[in-house]
Scaffold this motif. Sequence first.
Motif, PDB file in Angstrom:
ATOM      1  N   ASN A   1      29.119  31.201  48.469  1.00  0.00           N
ATOM      2  CA  ASN A   1      28.861  32.564  48.969  1.00  0.00           C
ATOM      3  C   ASN A   1      29.382  33.655  48.031  1.00  0.00           C
ATOM      4  OD1 ASN A   1      27.836  34.359  50.931  1.00  0.00           O
ATOM      5  ND2 ASN A   1      29.872  34.623  51.819  1.00  0.00           N
ATOM      6  N   ILE A   2      29.029  33.552  46.735  1.00  0.00           N
ATOM      7  CA  ILE A   2      29.556  34.557  45.795  1.00  0.00           C
ATOM      8  C   ILE A   2      28.692  35.819  45.774  1.00  0.00           C
ATOM      9  CG2 ILE A   2      30.686  32.827  44.357  1.00  0.00           C
ATOM     10  CD1 ILE A   2      28.496  33.347  42.229  1.00  0.00           C
ATOM     11  N   HIS A   3      29.399  36.931  45.637  1.00  0.00           N
ATOM     12  CA  HIS A   3      28.780  38.257  45.527  1.00  0.00           C
ATOM     13  C   HIS A   3      29.297  38.903  44.246  1.00  0.00           C
ATOM     14  CE1 HIS A   3      27.385  38.688  49.845  1.00  0.00           C
ATOM     15  NE2 HIS A   3      28.190  37.632  49.919  1.00  0.00           N
ATOM     16  N   LYS A   4      28.417  39.622  43.560  1.00  0.00           N
ATOM     17  CA  LYS A   4      28.828  40.337  42.358  1.00  0.00           C
ATOM     18  C   LYS A   4      27.914  41.536  42.153  1.00  0.00           C
ATOM     19  CE  LYS A   4      31.162  41.170  38.619  1.00  0.00           C
ATOM     20  NZ  LYS A   4      32.579  41.629  38.732  1.00  0.00           N
ATOM     21  N   GLY A   5      28.520  42.673  41.810  1.00  0.00           N
ATOM     22  CA  GLY A   5      27.742  43.872  41.550  1.00  0.00           C
ATOM     23  C   GLY A   5      28.365  44.691  40.445  1.00  0.00           C
ATOM     24  N   PHE A   6      27.621  45.676  39.988  1.00  0.00           N
ATOM     25  CA  PHE A   6      28.088  46.584  38.938  1.00  0.00           C
ATOM     26  C   PHE A   6      27.653  48.002  39.297  1.00  0.00           C
ATOM     27  CE2 PHE A   6      27.299  42.458  37.020  1.00  0.00           C
ATOM     28  CZ  PHE A   6      28.493  42.212  36.359  1.00  0.00           C
ATOM     29  N   GLY A   7      28.616  48.939  39.229  1.00  0.00           N
ATOM     30  CA  GLY A   7      28.293  50.328  39.509  1.00  0.00           C
ATOM     31  C   GLY A   7      27.705  50.554  40.878  1.00  0.00           C
ATOM     32  N   GLY A   8      28.167  49.767  41.842  1.00  0.00           N
ATOM     33  CA  GLY A   8      27.677  49.927  43.213  1.00  0.00           C
ATOM     34  C   GLY A   8      26.365  49.216  43.489  1.00  0.00           C
TER      35      GLY A   8
ATOM     36  N   LEU B   1      24.395  39.729  42.722  1.00  0.00           N
ATOM     37  CA  LEU B   1      24.417  38.451  43.440  1.00  0.00           C
ATOM     38  C   LEU B   1      24.804  38.740  44.884  1.00  0.00           C
ATOM     39  CD1 LEU B   1      26.313  36.193  40.846  1.00  0.00           C
ATOM     40  CD2 LEU B   1      23.848  36.643  41.022  1.00  0.00           C
ATOM     41  N   LYS B   2      24.026  38.180  45.821  1.00  0.00           N
ATOM     42  CA  LYS B   2      24.174  38.579  47.222  1.00  0.00           C
ATOM     43  C   LYS B   2      24.447  37.381  48.130  1.00  0.00           C
ATOM     44  CE  LYS B   2      20.741  42.139  46.147  1.00  0.00           C
ATOM     45  NZ  LYS B   2      19.349  42.588  46.374  1.00  0.00           N
ATOM     46  N   GLY B   3      25.474  36.632  47.791  1.00  0.00           N
ATOM     47  CA  GLY B   3      25.858  35.531  48.656  1.00  0.00           C
ATOM     48  C   GLY B   3      25.211  34.213  48.290  1.00  0.00           C
TER      49      GLY B   3
ATOM     50  N   HIS C   1      32.451  36.741  34.486  1.00  0.00           N
ATOM     51  CA  HIS C   1      32.444  37.676  35.614  1.00  0.00           C
ATOM     52  C   HIS C   1      33.242  37.057  36.752  1.00  0.00           C
ATOM     53  CE1 HIS C   1      29.625  40.142  33.571  1.00  0.00           C
ATOM     54  NE2 HIS C   1      28.536  39.486  33.893  1.00  0.00           N
ATOM     55  N   THR C   2      33.975  37.882  37.472  1.00  0.00           N
ATOM     56  CA  THR C   2      34.733  37.420  38.632  1.00  0.00           C
ATOM     57  C   THR C   2      34.034  37.879  39.905  1.00  0.00           C
ATOM     58  OG1 THR C   2      36.814  37.585  37.407  1.00  0.00           O
ATOM     59  CG2 THR C   2      36.956  37.490  39.811  1.00  0.00           C
ATOM     60  N   PRO C   3      33.649  36.954  40.787  1.00  0.00           N
ATOM     61  CA  PRO C   3      32.989  37.350  42.033  1.00  0.00           C
ATOM     62  C   PRO C   3      33.865  38.270  42.875  1.00  0.00           C
ATOM     63  CG  PRO C   3      32.788  34.985  41.667  1.00  0.00           C
ATOM     64  CD  PRO C   3      33.773  35.495  40.651  1.00  0.00           C
ATOM     65  N   GLU C   4      33.216  39.209  43.547  1.00  0.00           N
ATOM     66  CA  GLU C   4      33.942  40.110  44.435  1.00  0.00           C
ATOM     67  C   GLU C   4      34.207  39.449  45.781  1.00  0.00           C
ATOM     68  OE1 GLU C   4      30.896  42.891  44.201  1.00  0.00           O
ATOM     69  OE2 GLU C   4      31.454  43.568  42.202  1.00  0.00           O
ATOM     70  N   GLU C   5      33.337  38.513  46.148  1.00  0.00           N
ATOM     71  CA  GLU C   5      33.518  37.708  47.358  1.00  0.00           C
ATOM     72  C   GLU C   5      33.132  36.275  47.031  1.00  0.00           C
ATOM     73  OE1 GLU C   5      31.654  39.237  50.969  1.00  0.00           O
ATOM     74  OE2 GLU C   5      31.366  41.164  49.955  1.00  0.00           O
ATOM     75  N   GLY C   6      33.629  35.336  47.850  1.00  0.00           N
ATOM     76  CA  GLY C   6      33.315  33.935  47.636  1.00  0.00           C
ATOM     77  C   GLY C   6      34.150  33.327  46.523  1.00  0.00           C
ATOM     78  N   PHE C   7      33.859  32.063  46.202  1.00  0.00           N
ATOM     79  CA  PHE C   7      34.638  31.397  45.151  1.00  0.00           C
ATOM     80  C   PHE C   7      33.784  30.362  44.438  1.00  0.00           C
ATOM     81  CE2 PHE C   7      35.331  28.679  48.881  1.00  0.00           C
ATOM     82  CZ  PHE C   7      35.122  27.414  48.351  1.00  0.00           C
TER      83      PHE C   7
ATOM     84  N   ASN D   1      38.614  28.591  40.205  1.00  0.00           N
ATOM     85  CA  ASN D   1      38.956  29.136  38.883  1.00  0.00           C
ATOM     86  C   ASN D   1      39.701  30.465  38.955  1.00  0.00           C
ATOM     87  OD1 ASN D   1      36.711  30.621  39.668  1.00  0.00           O
ATOM     88  ND2 ASN D   1      35.687  30.520  37.677  1.00  0.00           N
ATOM     89  N   THR D   2      39.485  31.256  39.987  1.00  0.00           N
ATOM     90  CA  THR D   2      40.196  32.537  40.075  1.00  0.00           C
ATOM     91  C   THR D   2      41.664  32.355  40.441  1.00  0.00           C
ATOM     92  OG1 THR D   2      39.332  32.752  42.330  1.00  0.00           O
ATOM     93  CG2 THR D   2      38.169  33.947  40.577  1.00  0.00           C
ATOM     94  N   ASN D   3      42.039  31.149  40.840  1.00  0.00           N
ATOM     95  CA  ASN D   3      43.437  30.870  41.186  1.00  0.00           C
ATOM     96  C   ASN D   3      44.216  30.261  40.027  1.00  0.00           C
ATOM     97  OD1 ASN D   3      42.866  31.740  43.768  1.00  0.00           O
ATOM     98  ND2 ASN D   3      42.702  29.682  44.648  1.00  0.00           N
ATOM     99  N   PHE D   4      43.554  30.037  38.895  1.00  0.00           N
ATOM    100  CA  PHE D   4      44.209  29.371  37.776  1.00  0.00           C
ATOM    101  C   PHE D   4      45.350  30.199  37.197  1.00  0.00           C
ATOM    102  CE2 PHE D   4      40.093  26.960  36.444  1.00  0.00           C
ATOM    103  CZ  PHE D   4      40.343  25.999  37.413  1.00  0.00           C
ATOM    104  N   THR D   5      46.415  29.514  36.810  1.00  0.00           N
ATOM    105  CA  THR D   5      47.439  30.148  35.986  1.00  0.00           C
ATOM    106  C   THR D   5      46.875  30.274  34.562  1.00  0.00           C
ATOM    107  OG1 THR D   5      48.391  28.027  35.313  1.00  0.00           O
ATOM    108  CG2 THR D   5      49.239  29.024  37.349  1.00  0.00           C
ATOM    109  N   THR D   6      47.597  30.954  33.696  1.00  0.00           N
ATOM    110  CA  THR D   6      47.147  31.105  32.309  1.00  0.00           C
ATOM    111  C   THR D   6      46.950  29.752  31.639  1.00  0.00           C
ATOM    112  OG1 THR D   6      48.285  33.229  32.122  1.00  0.00           O
ATOM    113  CG2 THR D   6      47.698  32.119  30.068  1.00  0.00           C
TER     114      THR D   6
END
Length: 255
Positions: free
Chosen positions: A6-13, A17-19, A51-57, A65-70
């Motif tokens: 369920n990933i979402h991604k947008g740019f400039g409002g 990607l819509k889920g 790109h990092t999703p604004e929602e979902g994983f 991947n967004t939870n990874f340490t360096t």
Amino acid sequence: MIEVDNIHKGFGGVKILKGISAKFLPGKTSLIIGQSGSGKTVFLKSLIGLHTPEEGFISFDGRINTNFTTEEKRQWRQEIGMVFQGSALFDSQTVEENVMFPLKMFTKKTNSEMLDRVNFVLKRVNLENANKKIPAELSGGMQKRVAIARAIVMNPKYLFCDEPNSGLDPQTAIVIDNLIQEITQEYNITTVINTHDMNSVMEIGEKIIFLKNGLKAWEGSSEDIFRTDNEAVVDFVYSSNLFKKVREAYLNETK
């Protein structure tokens, strides 16, 4: 396995990607198709972490991947191979140097060990004895095979290809498709390909995801796509008279 939830991604409002949700399995070639502006490129860039999703994983074998340490992110990037549109080779470097580049960046192997690995993958893509050539001396198909060799030199778990057949003649494109599928199966890699090449869809589409306006509008295999009555998929895939005839022949045979 790569799992997209369920990933979402947008740019400039503007939502791109819509889920979108999907699963990509090891040992399978998964193709992403859709018209320009459907979200294919943003989707692929989200998978590889640009790109990092604004929602979902997005998870890789259960690791988000967004939870990874360096350090975890560094390790994860070593597990990814990428074949770029246009190959993206270093013009001033030899084939050997191009393929060795990730090894120098991410490993502490000796030069002898790196050279052994380079020679192994060059042999696998049928480019033995091409080590000292530069990209300008190679055909488009050979350049693409060098790009594939570089992508697999780190023995990746995940392989991403962006329009791998761009600029290639149909016969060479088939060779590249077959090579990607063979490597995927041989090394049990989770492979995701962005493509507009319908020949690729029909030949190696073990899983196909059709995006439209940022949504997953259809999912299935190359066999399923012959039988689908999804109007958007039919209009996109069978815009060519040749593919229309192939589909009609298939449907007539399976009645």
